[in-house]
Write a protein that holds these residues in place. Structure first.
Motif, mmCIF file in Angstrom:
data_model
loop_
_atom_site.group_PDB
_atom_site.id
_atom_site.type_symbol
_atom_site.label_atom_id
_atom_site.label_comp_id
_atom_site.label_asym_id
_atom_site.label_seq_id
_atom_site.Cartn_x
_atom_site.Cartn_y
_atom_site.Cartn_z
ATOM 1 N N ALA A 105 -15.357 -13.619 3.295
ATOM 2 C CA ALA A 105 -15.554 -12.579 2.076
ATOM 3 C C ALA A 105 -15.059 -12.572 0.750
ATOM 4 O O ALA A 105 -15.487 -13.528 -0.679
ATOM 5 N N VAL A 106 -13.895 -12.856 0.878
ATOM 6 C CA VAL A 106 -13.227 -12.362 -0.829
ATOM 7 C C VAL A 106 -13.317 -14.506 -1.543
ATOM 8 O O VAL A 106 -13.293 -14.255 -2.251
ATOM 9 N N LEU A 107 -13.191 -15.404 -0.257
ATOM 10 C CA LEU A 107 -13.137 -16.593 -0.484
ATOM 11 C C LEU A 107 -13.963 -17.439 -1.489
ATOM 12 O O LEU A 107 -14.145 -18.007 -2.159
ATOM 13 N N LEU A 108 -14.977 -16.468 -0.835
ATOM 14 C CA LEU A 108 -16.390 -16.856 -1.243
ATOM 15 C C LEU A 108 -17.257 -15.827 -2.288
ATOM 16 O O LEU A 108 -17.059 -17.069 -3.451
ATOM 17 N N ALA A 109 -16.463 -14.705 -3.017
ATOM 18 C CA ALA A 109 -16.222 -14.325 -4.010
ATOM 19 C C ALA A 109 -15.527 -15.032 -4.861
ATOM 20 O O ALA A 109 -15.910 -15.397 -6.150
ATOM 21 N N ASP A 110 -14.465 -15.658 -4.765
ATOM 22 C CA ASP A 110 -13.637 -16.256 -5.328
ATOM 23 C C ASP A 110 -13.726 -16.812 -5.318
ATOM 24 O O ASP A 110 -12.976 -18.548 -6.621
ATOM 25 N N ILE A 111 -14.602 -18.218 -4.623
ATOM 26 C CA ILE A 111 -15.040 -19.800 -5.349
ATOM 27 C C ILE A 111 -16.858 -19.582 -6.029
ATOM 28 O O ILE A 111 -16.733 -20.997 -6.694
ATOM 29 N N LEU A 112 -17.345 -19.347 -5.230
ATOM 30 C CA LEU A 112 -19.032 -19.692 -4.834
ATOM 31 C C LEU A 112 -19.274 -19.757 -6.579
ATOM 32 O O LEU A 112 -19.826 -20.140 -7.210
ATOM 33 N N SER A 167 -13.235 -17.308 -14.474
ATOM 34 C CA SER A 167 -12.060 -17.794 -14.941
ATOM 35 C C SER A 167 -11.212 -19.209 -15.110
ATOM 36 O O SER A 167 -11.594 -19.840 -15.328
ATOM 37 N N SER A 168 -11.374 -19.246 -13.612
ATOM 38 C CA SER A 168 -10.480 -20.384 -12.951
ATOM 39 C C SER A 168 -11.333 -21.481 -12.914
ATOM 40 O O SER A 168 -11.056 -23.329 -13.800
ATOM 41 N N GLY A 169 -12.745 -21.928 -12.580
ATOM 42 C CA GLY A 169 -13.486 -22.751 -13.269
ATOM 43 C C GLY A 169 -13.929 -23.184 -14.390
ATOM 44 O O GLY A 169 -14.335 -24.492 -14.251
ATOM 45 N N LEU A 170 -14.296 -22.240 -15.215
ATOM 46 C CA LEU A 170 -14.565 -22.893 -16.336
ATOM 47 C C LEU A 170 -13.647 -23.342 -17.267
ATOM 48 O O LEU A 170 -12.920 -24.458 -17.940
ATOM 49 N N GLY A 171 -12.205 -22.739 -16.698
ATOM 50 C CA GLY A 171 -11.080 -23.872 -17.531
ATOM 51 C C GLY A 171 -10.687 -24.684 -16.665
ATOM 52 O O GLY A 171 -10.665 -25.966 -17.362
ATOM 53 N N GLU A 172 -10.544 -25.059 -15.449
ATOM 54 C CA GLU A 172 -10.343 -26.489 -14.615
ATOM 55 C C GLU A 172 -11.855 -27.224 -14.983
ATOM 56 O O GLU A 172 -10.876 -28.830 -16.046
ATOM 57 N N ILE A 173 -12.482 -27.413 -15.505
ATOM 58 C CA ILE A 173 -13.472 -28.186 -16.121
ATOM 59 C C ILE A 173 -13.270 -28.557 -18.254
ATOM 60 O O ILE A 173 -13.327 -29.350 -18.476
ATOM 61 N N THR A 174 -12.233 -26.970 -17.795
ATOM 62 C CA THR A 174 -12.277 -27.475 -19.805
ATOM 63 C C THR A 174 -10.690 -28.250 -20.119
ATOM 64 O O THR A 174 -11.407 -28.816 -20.726
ATOM 65 N N PHE A 175 -10.494 -27.777 -19.197
ATOM 66 C CA PHE A 175 -8.373 -28.489 -19.496
ATOM 67 C C PHE A 175 -8.922 -29.745 -19.168
ATOM 68 O O PHE A 175 -7.685 -30.395 -19.986
ATOM 69 N N LEU A 176 -9.188 -29.591 -18.116
ATOM 70 C CA LEU A 176 -9.372 -31.216 -17.687
ATOM 71 C C LEU A 176 -9.440 -32.387 -18.527
ATOM 72 O O LEU A 176 -9.581 -33.735 -18.936
ATOM 73 N N ALA A 177 -11.003 -31.753 -19.251
ATOM 74 C CA ALA A 177 -11.568 -33.239 -20.269
ATOM 75 C C ALA A 177 -10.987 -32.710 -21.335
ATOM 76 O O ALA A 177 -10.839 -33.083 -22.094
ATOM 77 N N LEU A 178 -9.868 -31.933 -21.977
ATOM 78 C CA LEU A 178 -9.354 -31.655 -22.837
ATOM 79 C C LEU A 178 -7.887 -32.672 -22.970
ATOM 80 O O LEU A 178 -7.734 -33.434 -23.804
ATOM 81 N N THR A 179 -7.764 -32.969 -21.100
ATOM 82 C CA THR A 179 -6.660 -34.075 -20.841
ATOM 83 C C THR A 179 -7.415 -35.349 -21.797
ATOM 84 O O THR A 179 -6.132 -36.324 -21.670
#
Length: 451
Positions: A105-112, A167-179
């Motif tokens: 349940a924590v995983l789903l809240a952490d990933i959905l 935070s993690s999802g938005l950050g990953e797609i933002t910083f990978l695009a920035l690379t």
């Protein structure tokens, strides 16, 4: 944050006088000096670390969040009196020591929320400047630590986990695009940093709670991490001249106002800015072709992440060794720490070992999942140290799948497709994790209802 906008604007303005001069064919791909490249590598390493830190800590604290292990006199560091034992507050008739709610349940809240962001971002994220996106990441991560730390219910805790996911999802797609504005070396730095987040995040939570701090105080201590992310973006990165102007305001290249152009960053110093700004936006048909070409990497990566997160959130809690010196909460934290150690090692190994057959990693991870599922069902593992070794191996496979997939995607994508391809590749691991969370919950319930 005004410093950020000014610095990026200055970089963009400096390139104005170079518009008419094509870079010599023999010039280095990266126009920045060695010092700037080191700063960028360090900056992306720290951004990867800080971006995934809250996500990792929430998974490491999943057992504590669901069992409300917030009693200072125990903190999961010693024997739990019968009145506080999870066995007496959940499924006390089962052979397994279970929480009422699966850590899935924590995983789903952490990933959905991350999955939603990654599916929708390719269509609209270019409308928002990098500075605003980073600011949202920082605020969400900070809020997640505070909300979970001061939580009085499981629902409130899960809301805090959702903020960490955003935070993690938005950050990953933002910083990978920035690379894609920088030398390709920063991809390895970012990947290593995300692996470091797993190791340092899990180890710091384990260490702070082992030292006697309550889970609440440990989470409050970690609120410094989002501040480090902000400082890394503001002061450490040395963006190349071709980068767009990115601050709190409108994000656009010099003397160009079409937002669609922002999706097409310059990838190498051999091209001039006008060539980049004139590149058209990808059509839907082109995007479909890009996605089809990536499936040979994305499907295996999804399988790798499905198997490893099914292990982490479906089986870790059930791999409880009653005769071990460690309590159940301690065992769970050690599992998370060892898994993240394996991830860090393999995500940092791209410069030494390159693997293109991602499907092989998927097969090995699935075999690992089946073996540990059998171990939970039949309880035949002789020692917790055998479980430790298998979990470390699991992390090695998962980290190798991540870093090698993104390197393959970056290398095989055309320059005009690369930013979109990197964004699409982000979806694969998140999709696998989401499916594993959905499967982990009924599996957890099945085992916990066995007599």
């Amino acid at each position: 944050m005004g410093h950020v906008g000014g610095r990026w604007q200055e970089a963009s303005g400096d390139s104005e006088g170079e518009d008419g001069d094509a870079a010599p064919s023999g010039e280095s791909e990266d126009p920045l000096d060695a010092c700037s490249q080191r700063r960028n590598n360090a900056g992306f390493w720290l951004l990867g670390l800080c971006n995934n830190f809250a996500y990792v800590v929430m998974l490491s604290a999943a057992h504590d969040i669901l069992s409300h292990q917030k009693v200072p006199e125990h903190n999961g560091t010693g024997p739990i009196p019968p009145s506080h034992s999870p066995e007496n507050t959940s499924t006390n008739t089962s052979r397994y020591d279970c929480n009422t709610i699966s850590t899935g349940a924590v995983l789903l809240a952490d990933i959905l929320p991350t999955l939603f962001i990654k599916f929708s971002a390719p269509f609209c994220i270019h409308l928002f400047p990098y500075g605003l996106r980073v600011g949202l990441c920082v605020i969400s991560a900070w809020g997640s630590f505070l909300l979970v730390a001061f939580s009085t219910s499981t629902t409130q805790s899960l809301l805090g986990v959702v903020l960490a996911s955003i935070s993690s999802g938005l950050g990953e797609i933002t910083f990978l695009a920035l690379t894609s504005f920088f030398s390709s070396a920063v991809i390895s730095a970012w990947s290593s940093g995300t692996g470091g987040a797993g190791l340092i995040g899990a180890l710091s939570y384990l260490g702070l709670t082992q030292a006697g701090l309550s889970p609440q105080d440990s989470l409050l201590f970690m609120t410094v991490v989002p501040v480090i992310m902000l400082a890394s973006y503001c002061f450490l990165l040395a963006p190349p001249p071709q980068a767009p102007r990115c601050g709190w305001g409108v994000c656009k290249p010099k003397s160009l106002h079409a937002p669609s152009v922002v999706q097409q960053p310059l990838l190498g110093g051999k091209m001039t800015l006008p060539q980049v700004t004139q590149r058209p936006q990808l059509t839907l048909q082109e995007k479909e072709q890009v996605v089809k070409g990536l499936l040979k990497y994305l499907i295996p990566l999804s399988v790798v992440y499905f198997a490893e997160y099914f292990i982490n959130q479906g089986l870790f809690e059930l791999l409880y060794f009653r005769k071990a010196a460690l309590s159940h909460p301690q065992q769970y934290r050690w599992y998370q720490m060892l898994y993240q150690a394996g991830v860090f090692i393999s995500r940092s190994s791209a410069s030494c070992i390159r693997i293109r057959k991602i499907w092989l990693l998927a097969v090995l991870q699935c075999l690992n999942m089946v073996f540990l599922l059998a171990a939970v069902n039949y309880m035949f593992l002789p020692s917790i140290y055998v479980a430790f070794a298998l979990i470390l191996y699991e992390g090695l496979l998962g980290g190798a799948g991540y870093v090698n997939t993104f390197h393959c995607v970056s290398e095989e994508s055309k320059p005009e497709h690369r930013e979109f391809a990197m964004g699409v590749a982000c979806i694969a691991d998140t999709l696998g994790i989401s499916l594993s969370g959905a499967v982990a919950i009924p599996v957890h319930n099945y085992f916990c209802h066995l007599p």
